[in-house]
Design a protein around this motif. Structure first.
Motif, PDB file in Angstrom:
ATOM      1  N   ALA A 168       0.831  -1.203   0.000  1.00  0.00           N
ATOM      2  CA  ALA A 168       0.000   0.000   0.000  1.00  0.00           C
ATOM      3  C   ALA A 168       0.863   1.248   0.000  1.00  0.00           C
ATOM      4  CB  ALA A 168      -0.926  -0.009   1.212  1.00  0.00           C
ATOM      5  N   THR A 173      -0.252   5.258  -1.079  1.00  0.00           N
ATOM      6  CA  THR A 173      -1.249   5.552  -0.047  1.00  0.00           C
ATOM      7  C   THR A 173      -0.655   6.509   0.982  1.00  0.00           C
ATOM      8  OG1 THR A 173      -2.190   3.340  -0.325  1.00  0.00           O
ATOM      9  CG2 THR A 173      -2.798   4.541   1.668  1.00  0.00           C
ATOM     10  N   MET A 177      -4.238   7.640   5.520  1.00  0.00           N
ATOM     11  CA  MET A 177      -5.076   6.554   5.027  1.00  0.00           C
ATOM     12  C   MET A 177      -4.489   5.195   5.408  1.00  0.00           C
ATOM     13  SD  MET A 177      -7.666   7.954   3.776  1.00  0.00           S
ATOM     14  CE  MET A 177      -8.385   6.450   3.136  1.00  0.00           C
ATOM     15  N   VAL A 180      -5.518   4.620   9.011  1.00  0.00           N
ATOM     16  CA  VAL A 180      -6.965   4.381   9.161  1.00  0.00           C
ATOM     17  C   VAL A 180      -7.385   3.060   8.545  1.00  0.00           C
ATOM     18  CG1 VAL A 180      -9.250   5.230   8.514  1.00  0.00           C
ATOM     19  CG2 VAL A 180      -7.502   6.841   9.302  1.00  0.00           C
ATOM     20  N   ARG A 181      -6.852   2.721   7.376  1.00  0.00           N
ATOM     21  CA  ARG A 181      -7.304   1.539   6.642  1.00  0.00           C
ATOM     22  C   ARG A 181      -6.603   0.258   7.046  1.00  0.00           C
ATOM     23  NH1 ARG A 181      -7.900   3.365   0.259  1.00  0.00           N
ATOM     24  NH2 ARG A 181      -9.703   4.755   0.508  1.00  0.00           N
ATOM     25  N   HIS A 182      -5.318   0.351   7.395  1.00  0.00           N
ATOM     26  CA  HIS A 182      -4.528  -0.864   7.600  1.00  0.00           C
ATOM     27  C   HIS A 182      -4.033  -1.040   9.040  1.00  0.00           C
ATOM     28  CE1 HIS A 182      -4.580  -1.579   3.304  1.00  0.00           C
ATOM     29  NE2 HIS A 182      -4.105  -0.362   3.081  1.00  0.00           N
ATOM     30  N   PRO A 185      -7.386  -0.953  12.064  1.00  0.00           N
ATOM     31  CA  PRO A 185      -8.249  -2.149  12.122  1.00  0.00           C
ATOM     32  C   PRO A 185      -7.524  -3.407  12.593  1.00  0.00           C
ATOM     33  CG  PRO A 185      -8.592  -0.953  10.068  1.00  0.00           C
ATOM     34  CD  PRO A 185      -7.386  -0.354  10.725  1.00  0.00           C
TER      35      PRO A 185
END
Length: 272
Positions: A168, A173, A177, A180-182, A185
């Motif tokens: 990513a 990226t 982001m 937040v995305r990887h 979570p």
């Protein structure tokens, strides 16, 4: 999910649900006047049908006070752990994701706080701010922040080195982001598990601060305050200490059991 169907999982979950139900619904069912009503003729009475848990030195019903004390303990412990997560989460993620100088600066700050025992740090902060419910939450929250920040930093550092994160990053990226995305979570299971276990220690810390007079103040019901008030009556009325002490022990036991099961279920690297 099979971990929750084990005896430890079922017992831990049952205790946690019961304590939460009492903390939420007891204040709605039990008027405050029942917990504070004094009957000097019944002071230090043992358990009876009228008073299932007995009465304290002022003739107050221990059953009602223990039920309402659950609200105080859960409110303080939950708010303190939430505060420590709110502060420790950005510290840990930024430190683990960026590394280098940022990591060294932030972790040295965390290590400074870790050099003090958590309860001693909470005692110091509470003594400086003054004893009340809000300051107790702040004191415990700050004292627990470095532990959570350390754990979050380790998890963020681990996830940041995963191949899909590298891919990513190579795809352009942005850091925001990416987090937040990887990152976020994939570290949430560890945060949930540690938060659950921290609740048990926060309840113990609240009881300790209240016992020392630096936590909840009368006439509010608090398990630690009830134990503190029973010191002079242990030889004639041991139930005044045993009842709130059992409430603390049972709640901490349930949270620890539930936290262990959560760890086994949410962390694929562990086995039951």
């Amino acid at each position: 999910m099979r971990g929750f169907l084990t005896p430890k999982g079922l017992i831990g979950a049952a205790i946690v649900i019961i304590v939460l139900a009492i903390a939420v619904f007891a204040p709605l069912i039990i008027p405050d006047k029942l917990a504070t009503a004094m009957d000097m003729r019944a002071r230090l009475s043992g358990p009876t049908l009228a008073h299932p848990f007995g009465t304290d030195q002022l003739g107050r019903d221990l059953f009602y006070r223990v039920m309402l004390g659950a609200r105080t303990s859960v409110l303080i412990a939950g708010s303190a752990v939430l505060m420590s997560i709110v502060i420790g989460l950005p510290l840990g993620i930024v430190s683990g994701y960026y590394g280098g100088v940022i990591d060294n600066v932030l972790m040295r700050l965390v290590d400074t706080l870790l050099s003090f025992p958590a309860l001693l740090l909470a005692l110091t902060i509470s003594a400086v701010l003054g004893p009340n419910l809000t300051n107790t939450i702040i004191a415990i929250g700050i004292a627990f922040t470095p532990f959570l920040a350390r754990i979050i930093r380790g998890e963020a550092l681990r996830v940041a080195q995963m191949p899909y994160v590298e891919a990513a990053r190579a795809a352009g990226t942005t850091d925001a982001m990416m987090i937040v995305r990887h990152i976020l979570p994939n570290i949430m299971p560890a945060i949930i598990v540690q938060g659950t276990i921290s609740l048990a220690f926060a309840i113990l810390a609240e009881a300790g601060l209240s016992f020392l007079g630096l936590g909840t103040q009368p006439p509010d019901a608090s398990w630690g305050l009830m134990i503190q008030a029973s010191r002079d009556y242990l030889d004639v009325a041991p139930w005044t200490a045993l009842v709130p002490g059992a409430a603390v022990a049972l709640t901490v036991l349930g949270l620890n059991m539930f936290g262990d099961v959560l760890r086994d279920v949410l962390d694929p690297r562990t086995t039951s």
